[in-house]
Write a protein that holds these residues in place. Structure first.
Motif, short mmCIF file in Angstrom:
data_model
loop_
_atom_site.label_atom_id
_atom_site.label_comp_id
_atom_site.label_asym_id
_atom_site.label_seq_id
_atom_site.Cartn_x
_atom_site.Cartn_y
_atom_site.Cartn_z
N LEU A 91 0.84 -1.19 0.00
CA LEU A 91 0.00 0.00 0.00
C LEU A 91 0.87 1.24 0.00
CD1 LEU A 91 -2.31 -1.12 2.96
CD2 LEU A 91 -2.84 -1.37 0.52
N ASN A 92 0.33 2.34 -0.54
CA ASN A 92 0.97 3.63 -0.28
C ASN A 92 0.34 4.20 0.99
OD1 ASN A 92 -1.41 5.20 -0.89
ND2 ASN A 92 -0.95 5.03 -3.07
N PRO A 93 0.89 5.28 1.55
CA PRO A 93 0.38 5.77 2.84
C PRO A 93 -1.11 6.09 2.84
CG PRO A 93 2.53 6.70 2.42
CD PRO A 93 2.14 5.98 1.17
N ARG A 94 -1.63 6.64 1.77
CA ARG A 94 -3.06 6.99 1.75
C ARG A 94 -3.94 5.75 1.69
NH1 ARG A 94 -4.05 12.72 -0.40
NH2 ARG A 94 -2.56 12.82 1.33
N GLU A 95 -3.53 4.78 0.87
CA GLU A 95 -4.27 3.51 0.84
C GLU A 95 -4.22 2.83 2.20
OE1 GLU A 95 -3.35 2.34 -3.85
OE2 GLU A 95 -1.97 1.74 -2.24
N CYS A 96 -3.07 2.91 2.83
CA CYS A 96 -2.92 2.32 4.17
C CYS A 96 -3.87 2.97 5.15
CB CYS A 96 -1.48 2.48 4.63
SG CYS A 96 -1.16 1.87 6.31
N HIS A 132 2.24 -4.33 3.64
CA HIS A 132 3.40 -3.46 3.74
C HIS A 132 3.04 -2.10 3.17
CE1 HIS A 132 5.95 -7.39 3.31
NE2 HIS A 132 5.35 -7.30 4.48
N VAL A 133 3.66 -1.07 3.67
CA VAL A 133 3.44 0.28 3.16
C VAL A 133 4.76 0.84 2.69
CG1 VAL A 133 3.64 1.36 5.44
CG2 VAL A 133 2.41 2.54 3.61
N HIS A 134 4.72 1.48 1.54
CA HIS A 134 5.92 2.08 0.96
C HIS A 134 5.64 3.56 0.71
CE1 HIS A 134 9.45 2.78 -1.49
NE2 HIS A 134 8.69 3.19 -2.48
N ILE A 135 6.49 4.41 1.25
CA ILE A 135 6.36 5.85 1.04
C ILE A 135 7.08 6.20 -0.26
CG2 ILE A 135 6.89 8.14 1.97
CD1 ILE A 135 6.82 6.88 4.78
N PRO A 136 6.37 6.71 -1.27
CA PRO A 136 6.96 6.91 -2.60
C PRO A 136 7.87 8.13 -2.66
CG PRO A 136 4.69 7.64 -2.61
CD PRO A 136 4.94 7.06 -1.24
N GLN A 148 10.83 10.71 10.40
CA GLN A 148 10.15 11.36 9.27
C GLN A 148 9.09 10.43 8.68
OE1 GLN A 148 13.71 12.13 6.93
NE2 GLN A 148 13.60 14.32 7.40
N ALA A 149 9.44 9.15 8.57
CA ALA A 149 8.47 8.18 8.06
C ALA A 149 7.25 8.11 8.98
CB ALA A 149 9.13 6.82 7.92
N GLU A 156 -1.18 10.89 7.51
CA GLU A 156 -2.20 10.21 6.71
C GLU A 156 -3.29 9.60 7.60
OE1 GLU A 156 -2.68 10.32 3.59
OE2 GLU A 156 -0.79 11.22 2.92
N MET A 157 -2.88 9.13 8.77
CA MET A 157 -3.88 8.59 9.70
C MET A 157 -4.85 9.69 10.15
SD MET A 157 -3.07 5.43 9.75
CE MET A 157 -2.16 5.53 8.18
N ARG A 158 -4.30 10.88 10.40
CA ARG A 158 -5.15 11.99 10.84
C ARG A 158 -6.09 12.43 9.73
NH1 ARG A 158 -5.84 14.77 15.07
NH2 ARG A 158 -6.73 16.86 15.03
N LEU A 159 -5.59 12.49 8.51
CA LEU A 159 -6.46 12.85 7.39
C LEU A 159 -7.63 11.88 7.28
CD1 LEU A 159 -4.27 13.90 4.32
CD2 LEU A 159 -5.60 15.35 5.86
#
Length: 263
Positions: A91-96, A132-136, A148-149, A156-159
């Motif tokens: 997943l990317n962070p938003r999908e996560c 797994h999550v990957h920050i692009p 930073q990660a 993204e969790m807050r959004l």
């Protein structure tokens, strides 16, 4: 939603990163920090870097192993910058964040797992995660400091937590589109089922424990991807127990037959 999320840091070696992670969490409304076998102390540097988020540091839970840290979690995501031998849901962070919101809507605890500063998470640790999550990041400069990660993921969790309207990513949207009858299984419950499965497969001669190859890693991936609930876990374990009883009965009958032949 945010109260259901815990940030898990594995073998962190720099106190400043622990403090910076606490600050990132508090900025975004998260409060649960778990440190797995940390190599650094929560010292004055950590407190200074936390910038008045020392309450998170003081309440941090310390465990010996990752399995202990995620035992009661129904959805576990590991951060990874590397491809793996066995493909895993990525997943990317938003999908996560969307998946986390859905899991939180099922009243499950969620773990976001971050690895070592120098080497990240091991393959074995990543196999414990549902996804797994990957920050692009930019390919020419892809390395992110662990704090930073954590900041990116907490944002993204807050959004997702404050999201409204038609994007269907808020925590009140059921993970399967309808209200489910049982809670998601925790990591400990799923792990117990997989261990039961492995022993059953050995008992019936399907799995050679001396040359297991990647069989159990692939079975773990299958059942974690399915997102099993507690009742489904119980059904599977009941089935394995029945298979083991049947196997034991066959062996007893064969032994009795052999004894009879010997007389």
């Amino acid at each position: 939603m945010l109260d259901n999320i815990q940030i898990v840091m594995v073998n962190t070696t720099h106190s400043g990163n622990i403090g910076a992670a606490a600050r990132a969490m508090k900025n975004m409304g998260l409060s649960r920090l778990v440190l797995v076998d940390p190599k650094a102390d929560i010292n004055e540097e950590a407190i200074q870097r936390s910038s008045r988020a020392e309450d998170i540091l003081h309440q941090a839970v310390i465990t010996d192993t990752l399995e202990e840290a995620i035992a009661d979690c129904g959805f576990v995501v590991g951060t990874s910058a590397r491809s793996r031998n066995i493909p895993w849901p990525l997943l990317n962070p938003r999908e996560c964040a969307t998946k986390v919101a859905q899991a939180a809507g099922q009243n499950s605890r969620i773990a976001l797992v971050f690895g070592r500063e120098s080497s990240g998470l091991t393959n074995e640790e990543l196999h414990l995660c549902h996804a797994h999550v990957h920050i692009p990041t930019d390919e020419n400069f892809s390395s992110l400091n662990v704090s930073q990660a954590i900041q990116v993921m907490c944002y993204e969790m807050r959004l997702a937590a404050i999201s409204e309207g038609g994007d269907q990513s808020s925590a009140d949207h059921p993970i399967w589109g309808v209200d489910w009858d049982y809670e998601l299984a925790s990591h400990a419950e799923l792990n117990g089922m997989l261990q039961h499965m492995e022993q059953t497969m050995v008992d019936i001669g399907f799995l050679d424990p001396n040359t297991p190859k990647q069989t159990m890693a692939r079975m773990r991936r299958l059942y974690q991807r399915a997102g099993m609930d507690k009742m489904e876990i119980n059904i599977m374990r009941g089935m394995f127990s029945a298979v083991q009883r049947q196997q034991a009965s066959l062996k007893t009958a064969e032994s009795a037959e052999q004894d009879g032949d010997s007389h």
